[in-house]
Design a protein around this motif. Structure first.
Motif, mmCIF file in Angstrom:
data_model
loop_
_atom_site.group_PDB
_atom_site.id
_atom_site.type_symbol
_atom_site.label_atom_id
_atom_site.label_comp_id
_atom_site.label_asym_id
_atom_site.label_seq_id
_atom_site.Cartn_x
_atom_site.Cartn_y
_atom_site.Cartn_z
ATOM 1 N N ALA A 67 0.881 -1.281 0.063
ATOM 2 C CA ALA A 67 -0.067 0.126 0.049
ATOM 3 C C ALA A 67 0.961 1.487 -0.094
ATOM 4 N N ASP A 68 1.837 1.121 0.626
ATOM 5 C CA ASP A 68 2.730 2.300 0.668
ATOM 6 C C ASP A 68 3.487 2.571 -0.713
ATOM 7 N N GLU A 69 3.984 1.421 -1.274
ATOM 8 C CA GLU A 69 4.503 1.649 -2.367
ATOM 9 C C GLU A 69 3.342 2.381 -3.488
ATOM 10 N N GLU A 70 2.168 1.759 -3.432
ATOM 11 C CA GLU A 70 1.248 2.257 -4.156
ATOM 12 C C GLU A 70 1.038 3.809 -3.918
ATOM 13 N N ILE A 71 1.005 4.309 -2.760
ATOM 14 C CA ILE A 71 0.755 5.495 -2.324
ATOM 15 C C ILE A 71 1.989 6.442 -2.989
ATOM 16 N N ILE A 72 3.208 5.996 -2.907
ATOM 17 C CA ILE A 72 4.292 6.682 -3.384
ATOM 18 C C ILE A 72 4.277 6.792 -4.731
ATOM 19 N N ARG A 73 3.960 5.778 -5.491
ATOM 20 C CA ARG A 73 3.714 5.788 -6.961
ATOM 21 C C ARG A 73 2.785 6.716 -7.362
ATOM 22 N N LEU A 74 1.408 6.760 -6.564
ATOM 23 C CA LEU A 74 0.355 7.645 -6.919
ATOM 24 C C LEU A 74 0.821 9.272 -6.747
ATOM 25 N N ILE A 75 1.381 9.551 -5.662
ATOM 26 C CA ILE A 75 1.940 10.749 -5.567
ATOM 27 C C ILE A 75 2.827 11.304 -6.455
ATOM 28 N N ALA A 76 3.860 10.464 -6.830
ATOM 29 C CA ALA A 76 4.974 10.841 -7.880
ATOM 30 C C ALA A 76 4.127 10.755 -9.402
ATOM 31 N N LYS A 77 3.163 9.994 -9.448
ATOM 32 C CA LYS A 77 2.644 9.979 -10.962
ATOM 33 C C LYS A 77 1.468 11.239 -11.018
ATOM 34 N N ARG A 78 0.511 11.268 -9.966
ATOM 35 C CA ARG A 78 -0.498 12.061 -10.116
ATOM 36 C C ARG A 78 -0.536 13.371 -9.473
ATOM 37 N N GLN A 79 0.570 13.581 -8.390
ATOM 38 C CA GLN A 79 0.778 14.897 -7.912
ATOM 39 C C GLN A 79 -0.765 15.391 -7.204
ATOM 40 N N PRO A 80 -1.373 14.552 -6.513
ATOM 41 C CA PRO A 80 -2.592 15.055 -5.841
ATOM 42 C C PRO A 80 -2.600 16.243 -5.154
ATOM 43 N N VAL A 81 -3.667 17.162 -5.323
ATOM 44 C CA VAL A 81 -3.930 18.223 -4.721
ATOM 45 C C VAL A 81 -5.065 18.390 -3.867
ATOM 46 N N ALA A 82 -5.261 19.149 -3.027
ATOM 47 C CA ALA A 82 -6.519 19.588 -2.412
ATOM 48 C C ALA A 82 -7.273 18.295 -1.736
ATOM 49 N N ARG A 83 -8.425 18.175 -2.067
ATOM 50 C CA ARG A 83 -9.108 16.881 -1.308
ATOM 51 C C ARG A 83 -8.188 15.536 -1.563
ATOM 52 N N ASP A 84 -7.709 15.178 -2.688
ATOM 53 C CA ASP A 84 -7.180 14.239 -3.200
ATOM 54 C C ASP A 84 -5.907 13.887 -2.199
ATOM 55 N N LEU A 85 -5.232 15.143 -2.194
ATOM 56 C CA LEU A 85 -4.061 14.859 -1.277
ATOM 57 C C LEU A 85 -4.266 14.443 0.179
ATOM 58 N N ARG A 86 -5.090 15.397 0.654
ATOM 59 C CA ARG A 86 -5.797 15.265 1.971
ATOM 60 C C ARG A 86 -6.068 13.727 2.161
ATOM 61 N N ASP A 87 -6.907 13.227 1.196
ATOM 62 C CA ASP A 87 -7.517 11.824 1.220
ATOM 63 C C ASP A 87 -6.317 10.757 1.336
ATOM 64 N N ILE A 88 -5.417 11.037 0.425
ATOM 65 C CA ILE A 88 -4.206 9.893 0.349
ATOM 66 C C ILE A 88 -3.439 10.035 1.535
ATOM 67 N N LEU A 89 -3.177 11.164 2.023
ATOM 68 C CA LEU A 89 -2.215 11.108 3.308
ATOM 69 C C LEU A 89 -3.146 10.547 4.559
ATOM 70 N N THR A 90 -4.502 10.765 4.392
ATOM 71 C CA THR A 90 -5.123 10.224 5.623
ATOM 72 C C THR A 90 -5.279 8.672 5.537
ATOM 73 N N VAL A 91 -5.518 8.238 4.247
ATOM 74 C CA VAL A 91 -5.408 6.769 3.949
ATOM 75 C C VAL A 91 -4.382 6.239 4.574
ATOM 76 N N GLN A 92 -2.939 6.828 4.282
ATOM 77 C CA GLN A 92 -1.782 6.517 4.889
ATOM 78 C C GLN A 92 -1.721 6.232 6.209
ATOM 79 N N LYS A 93 -2.564 7.139 6.928
ATOM 80 C CA LYS A 93 -2.485 7.086 8.577
ATOM 81 C C LYS A 93 -3.274 5.894 9.024
ATOM 82 N N VAL A 94 -4.462 5.572 8.068
ATOM 83 C CA VAL A 94 -5.113 4.585 8.487
ATOM 84 C C VAL A 94 -4.224 3.216 8.332
ATOM 85 N N ILE A 95 -3.718 3.157 7.301
ATOM 86 C CA ILE A 95 -2.486 2.174 7.230
ATOM 87 C C ILE A 95 -1.896 1.748 8.088
ATOM 88 N N ILE A 96 -1.306 2.902 8.553
ATOM 89 C CA ILE A 96 -0.222 2.548 9.819
ATOM 90 C C ILE A 96 -1.078 2.075 10.998
#
Lengths: 241, 294
Positions: A67-96
């Motif tokens: 999941a971490d690898e997928e998140i890193i790949r998504l951030i590098a590839k899509r450069q999420p902003v606004a809600r997407d960025l908040r969501d993806i960082l929060t999902v990472q916390k859920v994973i932890i």
């Protein structure tokens, strides 16, 4: 989770977010399953199964890494902003949080091995009673937190947070009860200490459930309630339910 | 160009009386209804736009845009194709005057002067509001002459030595001096794309502008040349006010202090860039920057 993952013009972006989301749900399911199995090994005095629970934690770790690898790949590839960025960082916390649930569960499985594989007299059911009680309570909290995440349900998320206060009270009263076993017979000290450590692990699993409830509130409302007390969380969230 | 007062009391700068007569202004006004989210004003504005409408013939391209551009600030103007961001940018130095059927209403004030005032000479205006375009467009002249062209025609230098100083200073500010100082007599068109764009920036700077408008200045450049231009934008901010139109969300996030989001000719939201890219207030802004715009 369609609300979170859907709607992008680039469909592959939705699919990538969905993939991460599925990994989180899988991690949650496995964590809950591990908890149930670990507690059962104590009830069944089954050290072999306890060993399997410990081994299976590697699978949770693998999902965490993936999941971490997928998140890193998504951030590098899509450069999420606004809600997407908040969501993806929060999902990472859920994973932890979910990965740590797995670590705590391992402690309970270790307790089974410790109690029933050392040639010493095993603890009585009476002394183990608090573990079973608290495990049921924590099972409920973790299930609710996963439901809150999967359905992005604010009401359920708020209820998990509310349960955490009760969990802490349960933990304190279990400690009081266990102290009576020591007062009755000081030879119980060793077993009571082990049981307290298991209760602490269960209490932490409940805490991770509570954290996930907070993350869900942030995902849905954008309001950060991690360090707020229950009264404040209620005030922030109740009107939005 | 004539100046008229329309039925709403606003001063209309009329470019083509025949087309103007065909437009029912009351209908146009009814179509407005745009309320910009965010703070349109800044404490120390260099440019103040109020109720700006732009028409191409009978088609309205910009609706009631009010926006301040602060001194020594970079403002990014973002939005989907056809949303009016370049049209708005071109209003700021009256580049739209060159289009026959285009006319502008409302006020655009720079240093206390309405730039659409009928008595205003556009030549010094365009010197004080420089522009850099999408594709680098150096003159077919030497590097030196490209930069010296503006100061010469505006009479900004009193001697050859002074002109040399202006050229050197401008190329230094544009971050190009070290790369071209030994070949100033060579044609500007012989430089790489990134160098040509920096040459165009040097050319704009040479006439001491107050404001620099950039219309997708990096869209034809590679990532390294883009990074150099972005670094340059940040340095130029110390002395100039910059408005940049860009299709790159990341570029807007990197280079600007404020961001304005346009949609269908309306200014939907304006705010601190940090806020726009982390917690935009308007759903349209969020949908656009997160790639959900259909």
């Amino acid at each position: 989770m369609n609300e979170m993952t859907g709607g992008h013009t680039v469909k592959a972006y939705n699919e990538e977010l969905n993939k991460i989301n599925q990994l989180v749900i899988e991690l949650g399911k496995r964590g809950l399953d591990q908890l149930r199995r670990a507690v059962q090994t104590l009830k069944d005095e089954d050290t072999k199964q306890a060993g399997l629970v410990i081994d299976r934690d590697r699978e949770l770790n693998n999902i965490d890494v993936k999941a971490d690898e997928e998140i890193i790949r998504l951030i590098a590839k899509r450069q999420p902003v606004a809600r997407d960025l908040r969501d993806i960082l929060t999902v990472q916390k859920v994973i932890i949080d979910l990965e740590r649930v797995g670590d705590e569960v391992r402690k309970i499985a270790n307790l089974t091995i410790h109690f029933y594989d050392n040639g010493k007299a095993p603890p009585s059911n009476e002394i183990l009673h608090d573990i079973y009680e608290m495990a049921e309570f924590v099972d409920e909290m973790l299930s609710m937190s996963l439901q809150a995440y999967t359905e992005l349900d604010l009401t359920v998320a708020l209820n998990v947070i509310k349960l955490d206060e009760r969990l802490y009270k349960e933990f304190r009263s279990a400690l009081r009860r266990l102290s009576t076993f020591i007062m009755e017979d000081s030879r119980n000290v060793g077993q009571v200490v082990d049981i307290v450590l298991a209760l602490r692990a269960l209490e932490r699993i409940g805490g991770h459930g509570k954290n996930i409830g907070g993350h869900v509130i942030f995902l849905v409302t954008g309001k950060d309630v991690r360090h707020e007390d229950l009264k404040m969380i209620n005030a922030k969230v109740a009107s939005l339910i | 160009m004539e100046e008229l007062v329309n039925q709403n009391g606003a001063v209309t700068k009329q470019f083509d009386p025949a087309i103007d007569a065909e437009i029912d202004m009351s209908l146009v006004r009814e179509n407005h209804g745009s309320e910009t989210v965010g703070e349109i004003s800044v404490d120390d504005p260099r440019v103040t736009c109020r109720n700006v409408d732009v028409f191409y013939g009978d088609k309205q391209a910009i609706f009631d845009v009010s926006l301040d551009i602060g001194k020594n600030q970079v403002i990014s103007i973002i939005g989907p194709s056809g949303c009016g961001k370049s049209t708005f940018l071109r209003c700021l130095n009256r580049m739209n005057d060159t289009i026959d059927i285009c006319f502008v209403t409302g006020q655009i004030i720079m240093d206390g002067q309405d730039i659409y005032d009928s008595g205003l000479d556009v030549v010094p205006l365009r010197a004080s509001v420089g522009m850099v375009f999408q594709k680098p467009n150096p003159f077919p002249k030497s590097i030196f002459d490209n930069v010296a062209y503006g100061p010469r025609i505006h009479g900004l230098s009193d001697s050859d030595q002074h002109l040399n100083e202006i050229v050197e200073k401008s190329l230094l500010k544009a971050g190009l001096w070290e790369e071209v100082k030994d070949r100033l007599d060579q044609p500007g068109t012989g430089l790489s794309g990134g160098q040509q764009q920096r040459l165009c920036i040097a050319r704009a700077i040479a006439v001491s502008p107050e404001v620099i408008l950039m219309d997708e200045p990096c869209s034809a450049l590679d990532p390294i040349a883009t990074a150099k231009i972005e670094e340059l934008i940040d340095e130029l901010r110390e002395n100039y006010t910059i408005a940049i139109v860009t299709h790159s969300m990341q570029q807007a996030a990197r280079v600007s202090q404020r961001t304005a989001y346009f949609h269908l000719g309306k200014l939907i939201e304006v705010g601190e860039t940090e806020q726009i890219f982390t917690a935009p207030a308007h759903k349209l802004t969020e949908d656009y920057i997160t790639g959900r715009f259909g």
